[in-house]
Design an enzyme around this catalytic site. Structure first.
Site, PDB file in Angstrom:
ATOM      1  N   ASP A  32       0.865  -1.192   0.000  1.00 12.62           N
ATOM      2  CA  ASP A  32       0.000   0.000   0.000  1.00 12.62           C
ATOM      3  C   ASP A  32       0.896   1.235   0.000  1.00 12.62           C
ATOM      4  O   ASP A  32       2.092   1.155   0.306  1.00 12.62           O
ATOM      5  CB  ASP A  32      -0.904   0.003   1.257  1.00 12.62           C
ATOM      6  CG  ASP A  32      -2.151   0.866   1.093  1.00 12.62           C
ATOM      7  OD1 ASP A  32      -2.003   2.086   0.885  1.00 12.62           O
ATOM      8  OD2 ASP A  32      -3.263   0.328   1.170  1.00 12.62           O
ATOM      9  N   GLY A  76     -13.550   6.530  -2.315  1.00 14.98           N
ATOM     10  CA  GLY A  76     -14.121   7.113  -1.097  1.00 14.98           C
ATOM     11  C   GLY A  76     -15.625   7.032  -1.156  1.00 14.98           C
ATOM     12  O   GLY A  76     -16.183   6.382  -2.037  1.00 14.98           O
ATOM     13  N   CYS A 120     -21.351   0.022  -7.623  1.00 15.74           N
ATOM     14  CA  CYS A 120     -21.434   1.236  -8.462  1.00 15.74           C
ATOM     15  C   CYS A 120     -21.377   0.927  -9.957  1.00 15.74           C
ATOM     16  O   CYS A 120     -21.540   1.825 -10.786  1.00 15.74           O
ATOM     17  CB  CYS A 120     -20.318   2.210  -8.108  1.00 15.74           C
ATOM     18  SG  CYS A 120     -20.597   2.991  -6.511  1.00 15.74           S
ATOM     19  N   TYR A 149     -16.166   6.348 -11.246  1.00 14.09           N
ATOM     20  CA  TYR A 149     -15.682   5.268 -10.371  1.00 14.09           C
ATOM     21  C   TYR A 149     -16.284   3.931 -10.832  1.00 14.09           C
ATOM     22  O   TYR A 149     -15.581   2.926 -10.961  1.00 14.09           O
ATOM     23  CB  TYR A 149     -16.088   5.591  -8.925  1.00 14.09           C
ATOM     24  CG  TYR A 149     -15.888   4.476  -7.931  1.00 14.09           C
ATOM     25  CD1 TYR A 149     -14.616   4.112  -7.492  1.00 14.09           C
ATOM     26  CD2 TYR A 149     -16.984   3.786  -7.394  1.00 14.09           C
ATOM     27  CE1 TYR A 149     -14.444   3.100  -6.561  1.00 14.09           C
ATOM     28  CE2 TYR A 149     -16.823   2.773  -6.460  1.00 14.09           C
ATOM     29  CZ  TYR A 149     -15.548   2.430  -6.049  1.00 14.09           C
ATOM     30  OH  TYR A 149     -15.389   1.419  -5.132  1.00 14.09           O
ATOM     31  N   LYS A 153     -14.440   0.569 -12.528  1.00 13.46           N
ATOM     32  CA  LYS A 153     -14.596  -0.775 -11.950  1.00 13.46           C
ATOM     33  C   LYS A 153     -15.052  -1.767 -13.025  1.00 13.46           C
ATOM     34  O   LYS A 153     -14.597  -2.905 -13.065  1.00 13.46           O
ATOM     35  CB  LYS A 153     -15.630  -0.747 -10.814  1.00 13.46           C
ATOM     36  CG  LYS A 153     -15.122  -0.105  -9.535  1.00 13.46           C
ATOM     37  CD  LYS A 153     -14.173  -1.037  -8.812  1.00 13.46           C
ATOM     38  CE  LYS A 153     -13.684  -0.471  -7.505  1.00 13.46           C
ATOM     39  NZ  LYS A 153     -12.468  -1.130  -7.015  1.00 13.46           N
ATOM     40  N   GLU A 191     -15.078   9.228   3.844  1.00 16.71           N
ATOM     41  CA  GLU A 191     -15.968   8.381   4.637  1.00 16.71           C
ATOM     42  C   GLU A 191     -17.309   8.169   3.925  1.00 16.71           C
ATOM     43  O   GLU A 191     -17.759   9.000   3.161  1.00 16.71           O
ATOM     44  CB  GLU A 191     -16.197   8.970   6.045  1.00 16.71           C
ATOM     45  CG  GLU A 191     -16.862  10.323   6.105  1.00 16.71           C
ATOM     46  CD  GLU A 191     -15.885  11.492   5.961  1.00 16.71           C
ATOM     47  OE1 GLU A 191     -14.765  11.277   5.479  1.00 16.71           O
ATOM     48  OE2 GLU A 191     -16.268  12.616   6.307  1.00 16.71           O
ATOM     49  N   LYS A 200     -21.300  12.373  13.046  1.00  7.32           N
ATOM     50  CA  LYS A 200     -22.153  13.536  13.291  1.00  7.32           C
ATOM     51  C   LYS A 200     -22.953  13.355  14.584  1.00  7.32           C
ATOM     52  O   LYS A 200     -23.072  14.277  15.384  1.00  7.32           O
ATOM     53  CB  LYS A 200     -23.101  13.773  12.106  1.00  7.32           C
ATOM     54  CG  LYS A 200     -22.366  14.270  10.869  1.00  7.32           C
ATOM     55  CD  LYS A 200     -23.302  14.414   9.673  1.00  7.32           C
ATOM     56  CE  LYS A 200     -22.520  14.686   8.401  1.00  7.32           C
ATOM     57  NZ  LYS A 200     -23.370  14.885   7.223  1.00  7.32           N
ATOM     58  N   ARG A 284     -30.609   1.703  -3.809  1.00  8.01           N
ATOM     59  CA  ARG A 284     -29.723   0.563  -4.137  1.00  8.01           C
ATOM     60  C   ARG A 284     -29.823  -0.470  -3.029  1.00  8.01           C
ATOM     61  O   ARG A 284     -29.871  -0.125  -1.850  1.00  8.01           O
ATOM     62  CB  ARG A 284     -28.277   1.027  -4.286  1.00  8.01           C
ATOM     63  CG  ARG A 284     -27.311  -0.138  -4.490  1.00  8.01           C
ATOM     64  CD  ARG A 284     -25.915   0.304  -4.845  1.00  8.01           C
ATOM     65  NE  ARG A 284     -25.856   0.904  -6.159  1.00  8.01           N
ATOM     66  CZ  ARG A 284     -24.983   1.854  -6.498  1.00  8.01           C
ATOM     67  NH1 ARG A 284     -24.112   2.298  -5.628  1.00  8.01           N
ATOM     68  NH2 ARG A 284     -24.989   2.355  -7.716  1.00  8.01           N
TER      69      ARG A 284
HETATM   70  P1  NAD Z   1      -9.635   2.216   1.198  1.00  5.40           P
HETATM   71  O1  NAD Z   1      -9.530   3.548   0.528  1.00  5.40           O
HETATM   72  O2  NAD Z   1      -9.704   2.201   2.691  1.00  5.40           O
HETATM   73  O3  NAD Z   1      -8.443   1.278   0.740  1.00  5.40           O
HETATM   74  C1  NAD Z   1      -7.815   1.376  -0.491  1.00  5.40           C
HETATM   75  C2  NAD Z   1      -6.331   1.378  -0.259  1.00  5.40           C
HETATM   76  O4  NAD Z   1      -5.678   1.460  -1.546  1.00  5.40           O
HETATM   77  C3  NAD Z   1      -5.839   2.577   0.570  1.00  5.40           C
HETATM   78  O5  NAD Z   1      -5.163   2.148   1.714  1.00  5.40           O
HETATM   79  C4  NAD Z   1      -4.921   3.310  -0.377  1.00  5.40           C
HETATM   80  O6  NAD Z   1      -3.784   3.901   0.249  1.00  5.40           O
HETATM   81  C5  NAD Z   1      -4.505   2.204  -1.334  1.00  5.40           C
HETATM   82  N1  NAD Z   1      -4.008   2.760  -2.581  1.00  5.40           N
HETATM   83  C6  NAD Z   1      -4.579   3.742  -3.332  1.00  5.40           C
HETATM   84  N2  NAD Z   1      -3.783   4.044  -4.360  1.00  5.40           N
HETATM   85  C7  NAD Z   1      -2.700   3.233  -4.269  1.00  5.40           C
HETATM   86  C8  NAD Z   1      -1.529   3.092  -5.040  1.00  5.40           C
HETATM   87  N3  NAD Z   1      -1.317   3.840  -6.124  1.00  5.40           N
HETATM   88  N4  NAD Z   1      -0.607   2.174  -4.666  1.00  5.40           N
HETATM   89  C9  NAD Z   1      -0.809   1.408  -3.535  1.00  5.40           C
HETATM   90  N5  NAD Z   1      -1.902   1.506  -2.768  1.00  5.40           N
HETATM   91  C10 NAD Z   1      -2.832   2.410  -3.125  1.00  5.40           C
HETATM   92  O7  NAD Z   1     -10.904   1.506   0.567  1.00  5.40           O
HETATM   93  P2  NAD Z   1     -11.682   0.204   1.034  1.00  5.40           P
HETATM   94  O8  NAD Z   1     -13.005   0.641   1.548  1.00  5.40           O
HETATM   95  O9  NAD Z   1     -10.806  -0.643   1.898  1.00  5.40           O
HETATM   96  O10 NAD Z   1     -11.934  -0.520  -0.355  1.00  5.40           O
HETATM   97  C11 NAD Z   1     -11.109  -1.581  -0.828  1.00  5.40           C
HETATM   98  C12 NAD Z   1     -11.532  -1.971  -2.243  1.00  5.40           C
HETATM   99  O11 NAD Z   1     -12.911  -2.356  -2.235  1.00  5.40           O
HETATM  100  C13 NAD Z   1     -11.431  -0.818  -3.245  1.00  5.40           C
HETATM  101  O12 NAD Z   1     -11.016  -1.328  -4.483  1.00  5.40           O
HETATM  102  C14 NAD Z   1     -12.841  -0.310  -3.351  1.00  5.40           C
HETATM  103  O13 NAD Z   1     -13.084   0.330  -4.574  1.00  5.40           O
HETATM  104  C15 NAD Z   1     -13.634  -1.594  -3.194  1.00  5.40           C
HETATM  105  N6  NAD Z   1     -14.997  -1.326  -2.706  1.00  5.40           N
HETATM  106  C16 NAD Z   1     -15.184  -0.875  -1.443  1.00  5.40           C
HETATM  107  C17 NAD Z   1     -16.464  -0.625  -0.984  1.00  5.40           C
HETATM  108  C18 NAD Z   1     -16.721  -0.126   0.408  1.00  5.40           C
HETATM  109  O14 NAD Z   1     -17.884   0.040   0.763  1.00  5.40           O
HETATM  110  N7  NAD Z   1     -15.715   0.104   1.249  1.00  5.40           N
HETATM  111  C19 NAD Z   1     -17.580  -0.807  -1.845  1.00  5.40           C
HETATM  112  C20 NAD Z   1     -17.330  -1.251  -3.141  1.00  5.40           C
HETATM  113  C21 NAD Z   1     -16.042  -1.536  -3.565  1.00  5.40           C
END
Ligand code: NAD
Length: 321
Positions: A32, A76, A120, A149, A153, A191, A200, A284
């Site tokens: 990361d 995000g 999404c 986004y 995906k 968030e 909040k 959704r």
């Molecule tokens: P998050 O933002 O907490 O984690 C993503 C991580 O990727 C972060 O720690 C960030 O530093 C790292 N990252 C970003 N760019 C990077 C780079 N260039 N090199 C290395 N690391 C990098 O998000 P999350 O909620 O843990 O989501 C994880 C995955 O699940 C993501 O792909 C997200 O799109 C997918 N997702 C999450 C949700 C949700 O509700 N949290 C819903 C749908 C999909």
């Protein structure tokens, strides 16, 4: 001992996944841009690096891991994804990460690859009303996600599936629906609704007023982190089913009701002030028919159970400030 690599191990889902894999006895490497913010990573090895850089990918994915989990993304909540201000970064950064990760996973002969897609990707035209959104997996096409986004995906799902088709790499894909829980973003602008509402409610005194984007009648479902990881592990262990499949909850609620549950957990009664803000689709919900049919699994926690644990953690963070 099985060896796994978690890309995005410093993030919310990635850091919890590392804990889960360690509890199952795996040797784990995390990669990361940053270490997890709220607790020490349990990874055996953690590479701080930028996965947009092919050299970092090559050096991180440098042997035939049993499993690779690709969770790294520039992402995000609604404030980040639907404002339109981050679209170029979201598409460019996440696409580069995915292009690199799948290429080096293939070159290193990784045995199984998990890709985290999102709800999404589903067409906006099937989610225009709050009470009967459609998210059956097969309804992804004809495509019309409501955000860049979602388009990224969908592109990356297809990229991973093309590597599976042409190069035989064992790819599994889940579409996550609003995952929440402790140790996720709660105040950095990334968030999501459950964390934002918990913050909040915690920051505002009993009888005070909290702000909510839109009229609060828009609907969503939310899945607790432990359930998400259970679904991911079941998908990775399956011998016959690879997805794409929804991993989410079918307990659909309005955002107003979400706030009311949190107030009740906090023992507070607050007024809601509706303000303009980025919203996303009107309704959704996760459709869990396919995961039930193929993996014989559905989540068991209620939304309230997960919110109790999440509110407790966010309330502690607010008090630490
Ligand atoms: P998050 O933002 O907490 O984690 C993503 C991580 O990727 C972060 O720690 C960030 O530093 C790292 N990252 C970003 N760019 C990077 C780079 N260039 N090199 C290395 N690391 C990098 O998000 P999350 O909620 O843990 O989501 C994880 C995955 O699940 C993501 O792909 C997200 O799109 C997918 N997702 C999450 C949700 C949700 O509700 N949290 C819903 C749908 C999909």
């Amino acid at each position: 001992m099985k060896k796994a690599i978690v890309c995005g191990a410093g993030g919310f889902i990635g850091s919890h996944l590392v804990k889960r894999l360690k509890s199952e006895g795996y040797w784990v490497r995390g990669v990361d841009l940053k270490l997890p913010e709220y607790s020490k990573s349990l990874a055996d090895d953690f590479i701080i690096g930028d996965l947009r850089d092919p050299v970092v990918c090559k050096n991180s994915i440098n042997f035939d891991f049993d499993e690779l989990y690709q969770l790294a993304a520039d992402m995000g909540g609604a404030g980040f994804v639907f404002s339109g201000e981050n679209d170029a970064d979201i598409m460019h950064n996440s696409a580069l990460i995915n292009l690199n990760v799948i290429e080096y996973a293939y070159k290193a002969k990784v045995k199984k690859v998990f890709y985290s897609s999102s709800a999404c990707i589903y067409p906006e035209f099937n989610q225009l009303s709050e009470d009967n959104p459609k998210t059956e997996e097969s309804s992804a096409y004809p495509a019309q996600p409501d955000s860049e986004y979602g388009w990224e995906k969908l592109f990356s799902e297809r990229l991973f599936l093309a590597f599976k088709k042409n190069y035989g790499i064992d790819v599994r894909i889940a579409r996550f629906h609003n995952i929440f829980g402790p140790e996720g973003s709660w105040k950095d602008g990334r968030e999501k609704a459950p964390a934002a509402m918990c913050r909040k409610v915690s920051e505002t005194s009993d009888g005070g007023e909290i702000e909510m984007w839109g009229d609060g009648l828009q609907t969503r479902s939310f899945l607790y982190i432990d359930e998400c990881l259970e679904g991911v592990r079941k998908l990775m262990d399956s011998e016959t089913f690879f997805g794409p499949v929804n991993i989410g909850s079918e307990e659909m609620v309005s955002i107003k009701y979400l706030a009311e549950i949190i107030m009740e957990i906090a023992g507070k009664k607050q007024k809601i002030k509706h303000i303009a803000g980025p919203l996303g689709v009107r309704g959704r919900n996760s459709d869990n028919s396919l995961i039930m049919e193929k993996l014989n699994w559905k989540p068991s926690y209620s939304l309230r159970d997960g919110l109790i644990l999440t509110y407790k953690w966010i309330d502690e963070q607010v008090k630490k400030k």
